[in-house]
Design an enzyme around this catalytic site. Sequence first.
Site, PDB file in Angstrom:
ATOM      1  N   HIS A   1      23.176  60.322 -47.152  1.00  0.00           N
ATOM      2  CA  HIS A   1      21.966  60.174 -47.947  1.00  0.00           C
ATOM      3  C   HIS A   1      20.717  60.449 -47.115  1.00  0.00           C
ATOM      4  O   HIS A   1      19.809  61.175 -47.535  1.00  0.00           O
ATOM      5  CB  HIS A   1      21.908  58.764 -48.540  1.00  0.00           C
ATOM      6  CG  HIS A   1      20.623  58.464 -49.250  1.00  0.00           C
ATOM      7  ND1 HIS A   1      19.534  57.913 -48.604  1.00  0.00           N
ATOM      8  CD2 HIS A   1      20.246  58.667 -50.533  1.00  0.00           C
ATOM      9  CE1 HIS A   1      18.551  57.778 -49.465  1.00  0.00           C
ATOM     10  NE2 HIS A   1      18.956  58.216 -50.641  1.00  0.00           N
TER      11      HIS A   1
ATOM     12  N   CYS B   1     -11.367  78.215 -54.059  1.00  0.00           N
ATOM     13  CA  CYS B   1     -11.405  77.654 -52.709  1.00  0.00           C
ATOM     14  C   CYS B   1     -11.076  76.170 -52.663  1.00  0.00           C
ATOM     15  O   CYS B   1     -11.170  75.540 -51.615  1.00  0.00           O
ATOM     16  CB  CYS B   1     -12.767  77.895 -52.060  1.00  0.00           C
ATOM     17  SG  CYS B   1     -14.158  77.156 -52.941  1.00  0.00           S
TER      18      CYS B   1
END
Length: 883
Positions: free
Chosen positions: A454, A835
């Site tokens: 895991h 931007c």
Amino acid sequence: MPQWVYDFSEGSKEMRDLLGGKGANVAEMTRVLGPDRVPSGFTITTEACVEYMRADQTEPDGMAEQVAEALARLEQSTGKRLGDDQDPLLVSVRSGARESMPGMLDTVLNLGLNDDSVRGLAGTTDNERFAWDSYRRFVQMFGNVSRGIPGERFEDAIKAAKSQRGVSEDTELDVDALRELTAAFKEIYEDATGEPFPQDPTEQLRLSIRAVFDSWVGDRAVAYRRLNRIPDEWGTAVNVQQMVFGNKGDTSGSGVVFSRDEVTGAPEPSGDFLPNAQGEDVVSGVRTPRDIAEVKDWLPDVHAQLMEILRTLEQHYHDMQDTEFTVEEGQLYMLQTRNAKRPAQAAVRFAVDSVQEGLLTREEALGTIDPGSLDALLHPTFDPKAEYAVLASGVNASPGAAKGAIVFTAADAVQAAEDGRDVILVRPFTDAEDVAGFHAAKGILTSEGGKASHAALVARGMGRPAVVGAQSLVIDLAAKTVSANGRTGGTVLHEGDAIAIDGTKGQVTVDDVPLVEAQVDENFGQVLEWADQIRRLSVRANADTPEDARRARELGAEGIGLCRTEHMFMAEDRQPKMRAMIMANTREARRSALADLLPLQQEDFEGIFEAMAGLPVTVRLLDPPLHEFLPNLADLSAQVERARIEKTDDLKDLERILERVVDISEENPMLGTRGCRLGILYPEIYEMQVHAIMRAAKAAAEPPHPEIMIPLVDYEQELEIMRELVVRVGEEEGLTVGDDYTVGTMIELPRACFVANLIAQHADFFSFGTNDLTQTALGFSRDDVESNFVPIYMERKIIDRSPFETIDKPGVGWLVRLAAWVGREAHPGLKLGICGEHGGDPESVEFFHRAGLDYVSCSPFRVPIARIAAAQAAIEYPIGRWD
């Protein structure tokens, strides 16, 4: 009535949304490999799970009947009956969402065993130990999954049984011990539930199916979906499959194998297996497995068959595969296959190799890469020149290096992240409950488990460095200590002690090893080259310093899309000069103070223009309100009060500053005197900045392409006035607008989007400031809402993710599309860019591609991500725009 249940023979990989990833792939694998290689079964659809949740956890009408019919068909095909006391059919019940969620959902194995059928299983297999081992596993898993009994209660009973008999492994427990353990498990079940362990196999199946459905809304699954952007409304399928047994003895076993190395992407299969074990033993991390290459020594024929199957599956799916298998007394069975989750370096290596091998086209190979994962390729690593003592070694489960303080629980890791502290999550092994800690920690260290554990799977999926299976470490969660066996002096570490891990080499150290930034390797460079050949969008970087600009260019930036000039005034040596300008009472006094700042501004721009020689650089003139450059009003008031009491020499200066701060303070400064409003009130500030830009451009060895951006424009007249100022200064410097520089604006207000056709008449370019556009369009304060109500909004399904992470397409996104459309109608040659940090988010990049923008701009380290995402968008939408 809807069809809630499909036999494996009815499904295919195209039915992923309905059958889930596991069900669709098992069905497809049955077609490819044949039913003799894939155990039979049936799938309960994701639609059944959705209906179950919609109906307040009530089974859909007709589902029980369809399950019974499918079970009857399975019994007929196998010649066995569920729960038969002579030769019982046993099944597994597994989850299967359409997107893999490793360890987040539930599984039950060996279903169909009871006090009678366990004897039948023992008789028909002539293996009493195997039968009782399977029964104790079933009681344990069923109790944990279906009734929520803590797994620790069962594990404690196992430890007690091993201790009583003086053995160290589960496999060393004899028949009597397993029979006693099963009885103990049933007592734990009855004590926890108030009911005896169910003996009716159909009731066992019904409760197990419900438990898998319920696990979809469990805390760990919900947390995982939030982090991985998996919609809650998808639901999970349930797969009921005939059991084959890896715990029948020395010629049986189970394993997980990848068609290529899951860490590096090298074309050699890798994975883990355990003889005489079921699959849960391999992936749980409780036992440390063996390397898949050792199967060749264990069972050579099985190894040869497995390698051939991996080649077949990879050719069929056109992707690297992650498979699960079981060997039952020398017979190989394939239980599952799926496209392998892998870290960025493996994804890039596979993409390049697959093209060279002729497996995929260049475009198909790019499609196998998750652009968001590429961030991991840019993570720091240990300085190769550094010398350090290796405290322990383990499995190199997830690449990259990290260092920080030791924490032992996921909750502590989350708290540390909120406090701004770097930590390493240290545990014997992890489980699904730790997923939030993975996200918060800088790295993961476990003493148990392998590459398929895991911890390894989740760390790789999240791009977190991880070292697992460091067996020389003894991790005591109760005492909160880590002891290193075999180290001189017996090193013992405690919570809060510093530690460093190298997930690429699998090493652990307590030395403070310097970290160095990653470099783009040959494979990554090849993938980026393909992306650059395919994409239409240009990719720029947001950079405010020469250093950031140089790094951005190294990562492939084609210019700067946002240079924030206010950051240049924040330096300690410049703040007094900036404050002197703000304190000035007349325009002449301000000009005098600005004259001291001009050469410093020019020096900044010269460095940036040198780093971006020949490329466009968009410079945003001063944007924030002036109060940000002065002391905080509350702090300053306290200083003045103290100076008055103590009669200090600086009292008059402090009172003068306080008077000015009070004068320019606003109730809502971020919607007040900032951006172009500042330039209109104090034009001398913008004049100084433009002079600095022009002079730096003239001084550059290779002429740059300055793009001067006016922020926070609402009205076309604002831009008209500011453009006139810029052009006038340009003429004073001997430069011509259009040839030597351009003038544009940042579109960050809703009104500007609606009147973009009017604003465009005075602009050479638009740059969408989506951070502020999101704030102003939604009325959200980014600094406040992301930690307050955004998580609650996501939980209540008002939104599915933060609008500051991925652009809000129906709202903010529509404003971008509108402004782009009407702006270009008025000015066909208008250049369009974005931007905000959305420019580095792959999903948002696809949106901007379709909106017809010319470029995206993002932080330097996200430039490679944007390059790949832009190419994928061009492949998916070659025309580009919605029309």
